[in-house]
Design a protein around this motif. Structure first.
Motif, PDB file in Angstrom:
ATOM      1  N   LEU A   1       0.410  -0.567   7.195  1.00 13.34           N
ATOM      2  CA  LEU A   1       0.973  -0.526   5.845  1.00 13.34           C
ATOM      3  C   LEU A   1       2.365   0.109   5.802  1.00 13.34           C
ATOM      4  O   LEU A   1       3.086  -0.033   4.819  1.00 13.34           O
ATOM      5  CB  LEU A   1       0.025   0.227   4.906  1.00 13.34           C
ATOM      6  CG  LEU A   1      -1.354  -0.417   4.744  1.00 13.34           C
ATOM      7  CD1 LEU A   1      -2.289   0.509   3.988  1.00 13.34           C
ATOM      8  CD2 LEU A   1      -1.237  -1.758   4.049  1.00 13.34           C
TER       9      LEU A   1
ATOM     10  N   GLY B   1       6.130   0.661   5.979  1.00 10.50           N
ATOM     11  CA  GLY B   1       7.240  -0.257   5.831  1.00 10.50           C
ATOM     12  C   GLY B   1       6.905  -1.511   5.036  1.00 10.50           C
ATOM     13  O   GLY B   1       7.785  -2.322   4.781  1.00 10.50           O
ATOM     14  N   GLU B   2       5.635  -1.657   4.646  1.00  9.10           N
ATOM     15  CA  GLU B   2       5.192  -2.840   3.903  1.00  9.10           C
ATOM     16  C   GLU B   2       4.727  -2.475   2.490  1.00  9.10           C
ATOM     17  O   GLU B   2       5.129  -3.091   1.525  1.00  9.10           O
ATOM     18  CB  GLU B   2       4.036  -3.532   4.637  1.00  9.10           C
ATOM     19  CG  GLU B   2       4.363  -3.989   6.049  1.00  9.10           C
ATOM     20  CD  GLU B   2       5.369  -5.114   6.064  1.00  9.10           C
ATOM     21  OE1 GLU B   2       5.355  -5.943   5.138  1.00  9.10           O
ATOM     22  OE2 GLU B   2       6.181  -5.162   7.012  1.00  9.10           O
ATOM     23  N   ASP B   3       3.844  -1.494   2.404  1.00  7.85           N
ATOM     24  CA  ASP B   3       3.247  -1.086   1.131  1.00  7.85           C
ATOM     25  C   ASP B   3       4.252  -0.238   0.341  1.00  7.85           C
ATOM     26  O   ASP B   3       4.815   0.721   0.872  1.00  7.85           O
ATOM     27  CB  ASP B   3       1.976  -0.278   1.420  1.00  7.85           C
ATOM     28  CG  ASP B   3       1.234   0.091   0.155  1.00  7.85           C
ATOM     29  OD1 ASP B   3       1.732   0.977  -0.579  1.00  7.85           O
ATOM     30  OD2 ASP B   3       0.162  -0.487  -0.094  1.00  7.85           O
TER      31      ASP B   3
END
Length: 106
Positions: free
Chosen positions: A68, A70-72
Motif C-alpha cells: 500500500l 506509495g499507492e494508498d
C-alpha cells in the motif's frame, strides 16, 4: 509472527511532528492487519533516537501492508508528515521473531 523494529534518528526540535507521524502510522498498521506496540521516544540521554515496534501474523501479511506504500492516499499522507516536517533524519528497519516464555506447567 514477524515483528518490525524501526530505529529512527530524529530532529529533536521536531518531536511534535514525529509524534503526529507516529500516531498516524499506529492507526494504519492496526487497520491493515498488524499490531502496533508503540513508538518509544527520547526521555533521558540521547535526544535524537526513537524506535517503533509492530508485528504482523506473517511476512506475507506484512508484504500485503507494504504494497500500500506509495499507492494508498492515507499512507501517502502519513509519509507526507515525515517528509514535509523533516522530523526523521534517517531510519533502519529490522525484522525479528519473538522468543516468548513457555506457559507455566500445571
Amino acid at each position: 509472527m514477524i515483528t518490525c523494529v524501526v530505529e529512527y534518528v530524529i530532529d529533536p526540535a521536531k518531536i511534535e511532528s514525529f509524534e503526529s507521524f507516529g500516531r498516524r502510522w499506529m492507526e494504519l498498521v492496526d487497520r491493515h492487519g498488524g499490531t502496533h506496540h508503540g513508538y518509544f521516544l527520547p526521555a533521558e540521554g540521547a535526544s535524537d533516537r526513537a524506535m517503533a515496534l509492530f508485528g504482523f501474523p506473517s511476512l506475507a501479511s506484512y508484504e500485503e501492508y507494504r504494497a500500500l506504500f506509495g499507492e494508498d492516499p492515507e499512507f501517502i499522507d502519513a509519509d507526507r508528515i515525515r517528509d514535509e516536517s523533516g522530523c526523521v533524519l534517517r531510519y533502519e528497519r529490522t525484522f525479528m521473531r519473538p522468543l516468548l516464555p513457555d506457559p507455566p506447567s500445571r
